[in-house]
Motif scaffolding. Sequence first.
Motif, mmCIF file in Angstrom:
data_model
loop_
_atom_site.group_PDB
_atom_site.id
_atom_site.type_symbol
_atom_site.label_atom_id
_atom_site.label_comp_id
_atom_site.label_asym_id
_atom_site.label_seq_id
_atom_site.Cartn_x
_atom_site.Cartn_y
_atom_site.Cartn_z
ATOM 1 N N GLN A 204 0.431 -1.030 0.141
ATOM 2 C CA GLN A 204 -0.226 -0.145 -0.049
ATOM 3 C C GLN A 204 0.561 1.210 0.206
ATOM 4 N N THR A 205 2.109 0.900 0.039
ATOM 5 C CA THR A 205 2.619 2.243 -0.256
ATOM 6 C C THR A 205 4.533 2.274 -0.683
ATOM 7 N N SER A 206 4.204 1.785 -1.746
ATOM 8 C CA SER A 206 4.579 1.535 -2.882
ATOM 9 C C SER A 206 5.365 3.037 -4.051
ATOM 10 N N THR A 207 6.147 3.771 -3.693
ATOM 11 C CA THR A 207 6.580 4.411 -4.202
ATOM 12 C C THR A 207 6.597 4.237 -5.687
ATOM 13 N N ARG A 208 6.234 3.684 -5.990
ATOM 14 C CA ARG A 208 5.778 3.647 -7.863
ATOM 15 C C ARG A 208 4.433 4.292 -8.236
ATOM 16 N N ILE A 209 3.700 4.479 -6.755
ATOM 17 C CA ILE A 209 2.713 5.483 -6.832
ATOM 18 C C ILE A 209 2.321 6.241 -5.852
ATOM 19 N N GLU A 210 1.766 7.448 -6.632
ATOM 20 C CA GLU A 210 0.851 8.421 -5.476
ATOM 21 C C GLU A 210 0.366 7.443 -4.070
ATOM 22 N N PRO A 211 0.180 7.987 -2.977
ATOM 23 C CA PRO A 211 0.812 9.184 -2.697
ATOM 24 C C PRO A 211 2.629 9.057 -2.251
ATOM 25 N N ALA A 212 2.985 7.841 -1.725
ATOM 26 C CA ALA A 212 4.496 7.493 -1.427
ATOM 27 C C ALA A 212 5.307 7.944 -2.503
ATOM 28 N N ARG A 213 4.611 8.249 -3.955
ATOM 29 C CA ARG A 213 6.275 8.249 -4.756
ATOM 30 C C ARG A 213 6.359 10.436 -4.174
ATOM 31 N N SER A 214 5.856 10.766 -3.837
ATOM 32 C CA SER A 214 5.347 12.182 -4.209
ATOM 33 C C SER A 214 6.147 12.378 -1.909
#
Length: 509
Positions: A204-214
Amino acid sequence: MTHPRTAVARPVIAIAGLGIESSTFSPARTEAPAFHPQRGEDVLTRYPFLAPGTPLRDAASWRGALVGKALPGGTVTAAAFAELSAELLRRLGELPRLDGLWYDIHGAMTVEGVDDAEAVLLARIRETVGADVIVSTSMDLHGNVSRELAHMSDLITCYRTAPHEDHMETKERAARHLVDLLATGAPRPVKAWIPVPVLLAGEQTSTRIEPARSVYAAIDGVEATDGVTDAAIWVGYAWADEPRNRAAVVVTGPSEAAVARGAERLARGFWEARGAFAFVAPTGSLDECLDEALASSPDARPFFISDTGDNPTAGGAGDVTWGLERVLSRPEFKEPSGPTVIYASVPGPAAVAAAEKAGVGAIVTVTAGAEVDDRHAGPLTMTGVVHAVRHGDRDAGTEVVLRVGSVYVIITRLRKPYHYEHDFTGLALDPRGADVVVVKIGYLEPELFAMSAGWKMALTPGGVDQDLVRLGHHRIRRPMFPFDPHMPDPDLTARIIPPSNKPLGGADE
């Protein structure tokens, strides 16, 4: 007042650490051999940036003590922790006087009868090497940072991507910051630590997608600030039940004001994004995922399905048969002419031995799985053709492939994750030409992600069930999101952690 230290032209630095993710919701137990410990000069071979002739290798006198990293799994036995810790401490004690120590860990190790095992081990290391030694700690972002661990580490950082494509870059950064600090003789950095009461799965917190990326992209701006040396955000480890399990932020540097501002900025960003975190791929039941895969067009093949609940790289036992049983029960896969399916994998030492003895091309009936985790389904008996046998894998030992109908089932002597194309092609399997590939994994690792034309995550049972609320955490600090979705806003002011050679004081938070 903080006084300057003496600069060291070519410091003596030891490397030590134990790393594993340990699910307390898995019945499995992890023993000492699973860590594949390396010792002495062999430790340095783990790190390409410390190869002979590299600038960082030449900048210090590096001494390997003991570094062991295990495949994620169940709780580490007390005996294993005692054995490995004792050897690590003995080897440190035999080294010459140290200037620095690089503590290379994961940060989510649970040990029988021990809370916050990495902090406990670091305290023992401190007793062995002395309070004057500067410690730099490198971690996985799915590790946990207690107040005690932050205190005993002079420098501390973690990965910034999930999947962890920057794992070696992070380790190099931790080693370089340590060398730089020792070479300049600068005072021990100031550390601003903020616990964030959020506990979410990595999927649920992959940096591939938001919001973790930002959320993670904000680290660059904080780290570029005058007075900041390093900034880090930990998601924490969701499948263990200890008071330390939660997200955290630590910013280090020479300026107390700068690190405090930076830490508060990152902590607020994480907290404010909490409700927007979502799974990195579409999800569904296993049957829903299989239905969608079979209904997909040819240009959406191979269609990957993540069997998430028993993911061995998150701490699952790896031998839950629930998913495989359902795959084999599907009428579409009963005949060899059906859609080609690869299933990776299920451990079964006796099954492997029987298939190996029979040989490639033989028809065998074997039973595998559920020797460790039988809570969801029992051992599974299969009849099929031995397609391949391979020996010598670091994790699996021996692997066999059994074709059951149109399903190619990978059976291993010991559990193993399947992350790379060669994991399959080395077993005479063609994942690119398959219709469906079912892998015990959460988010797809980079090679699989690039290979997949379609992908869905199956929410299956196991020791790393993605439904955290139903798992039954009892010891985490509450309130905690998402367990308490309507909790009030927490205190996200920076806690300034004193230098490691000063008493911590105060109560834990």
